[in-house]
Write a protein that holds these residues in place. Structure first.
Motif, short mmCIF file in Angstrom:
data_model
loop_
_atom_site.label_atom_id
_atom_site.label_comp_id
_atom_site.label_asym_id
_atom_site.label_seq_id
_atom_site.Cartn_x
_atom_site.Cartn_y
_atom_site.Cartn_z
N GLU A 1 -8.46 3.97 -1.45
CA GLU A 1 -9.70 3.95 -2.23
C GLU A 1 -10.33 5.34 -2.29
OE1 GLU A 1 -11.93 1.00 -0.18
OE2 GLU A 1 -10.97 -0.69 -1.19
N LYS A 2 -10.29 6.05 -1.17
CA LYS A 2 -10.86 7.40 -1.14
C LYS A 2 -10.04 8.36 -2.00
CE LYS A 2 -12.05 11.26 1.88
NZ LYS A 2 -12.05 11.80 3.27
N TYR B 1 0.83 -1.21 0.00
CA TYR B 1 0.00 0.00 0.00
C TYR B 1 0.86 1.26 0.00
CZ TYR B 1 -4.31 -2.59 0.41
OH TYR B 1 -5.38 -3.42 0.14
N LYS C 1 -5.92 0.91 3.35
CA LYS C 1 -6.67 0.46 2.17
C LYS C 1 -7.82 1.41 1.88
CE LYS C 1 -9.28 -3.46 0.33
NZ LYS C 1 -9.78 -4.84 0.61
N SER C 2 -8.55 1.79 2.91
CA SER C 2 -9.68 2.70 2.75
C SER C 2 -9.21 4.08 2.28
CB SER C 2 -10.45 2.83 4.07
OG SER C 2 -11.52 3.73 3.94
N ASP D 1 -6.15 -1.71 7.33
CA ASP D 1 -7.50 -1.49 6.82
C ASP D 1 -7.75 -0.01 6.57
OD1 ASP D 1 -8.15 -4.16 6.84
OD2 ASP D 1 -9.05 -4.10 8.85
N VAL D 2 -7.22 0.85 7.44
CA VAL D 2 -7.34 2.29 7.25
C VAL D 2 -6.55 2.72 6.01
CG1 VAL D 2 -6.81 4.55 8.24
CG2 VAL D 2 -7.75 2.74 9.69
#
Length: 238
Positions: free
Chosen positions: A125-126, A90, A121-122, A118-119
């Protein structure tokens, strides 16, 4: 410097100087035969580069190469010059997304410091959908400093429709909209918002393009009510 000499550090030792001109000369002599990485951040206008140009002579403002980008990002995201275990994938994607822009690397990296994967990844995406608000706000200083609506509209037209297009092609189309395009493009170049390559094509950094399109997106939640629509899916009313 009246009555007191200032000092600069070169090659690990302090050298006394009596005026700015002398300091520039000593710095130029020290780096003239060396390869130098010059990082310029939050540049609003080309006039701000005059002092650097006096010293470096031939250096141009450039984004960072991938390795330097990953190191800068890692320092802000991990406190070291490389990603920690489990975050490399990432990190590389986020660095690629930044396009080598130091401001983006620092803002994105700092915002993810200590966060779970997870943060991360989010966040990626944002960012792929909507540019980071802090980056947009800082970059927008250059946009807001444009002298009139002609230049601001020209910038938004290029960000939405004309990136990579021939300069003369853009001029022929937008001069019909009373945008005084040749003069306007020069103003955009002065503020580092666009560049022109050796083939006379107009380019814009991906993060700058994102800032321009975000300005349009904020006009309305409904795409068909915005001043510009560049995606086919947004052109139909549902």
């Amino acid at each position: 410097m009246r009555g007191k000499k200032a000092g600069i550090f070169l090659n690990g030792r302090k050298m006394k100087i009596s005026n700015v001109s002398e300091g520039l000369t000593k710095i130029e002599d020290a780096i003239s035969s060396r390869k130098v990485l010059l990082v310029l951040d939050d540049v609003d206008h080309m006039d701000q580069l005059d002092a650097a140009h006096q010293v470096t002579k031939v250096h141009e403002v450039e984004t960072l190469h991938y390795k330097e980008s990953l190191k800068l990002f890692s320092w802000h995201a991990f406190g070291q010059d490389h990603p920690i275990e489990g975050y490399k994938e990432y990190s590389e994607k986020l660095v690629h997304h930044s396009g080598g822009l130091p401001l983006a690397l620092k803002v994105i990296g700092s915002s993810l410091l200590g966060e779970s994967i997870d943060v991360w990844k989010s966040a990626l995406e944002k960012l792929e959908a909507i540019p980071d608000g802090e980056i947009v706000n800082k970059q927008r200083v250059s946009y807001d400093s444009l002298q009139d609506d002609h230049d601001r509209n020209l910038f938004l037209h290029i960000a939405c429709f004309f990136i990579g297009k021939d300069k003369d092609y853009i001029v022929n189309i937008l001069d019909g909209c009373d945008l005084y395009t040749i003069f306007g493009i020069q103003n955009l170049m002065d503020r580092c918002l666009v560049s022109i390559d050796e083939f006379d094509n107009v380019h814009m950094h991906d993060m700058i393009r994102g800032m321009g399109r975000e300005i349009i997106r904020q006009e309305s939640e409904k795409p068909w009510k915005r001043s510009r629509v560049w995606q086919h899916k947004d052109s139909s009313i549902s």
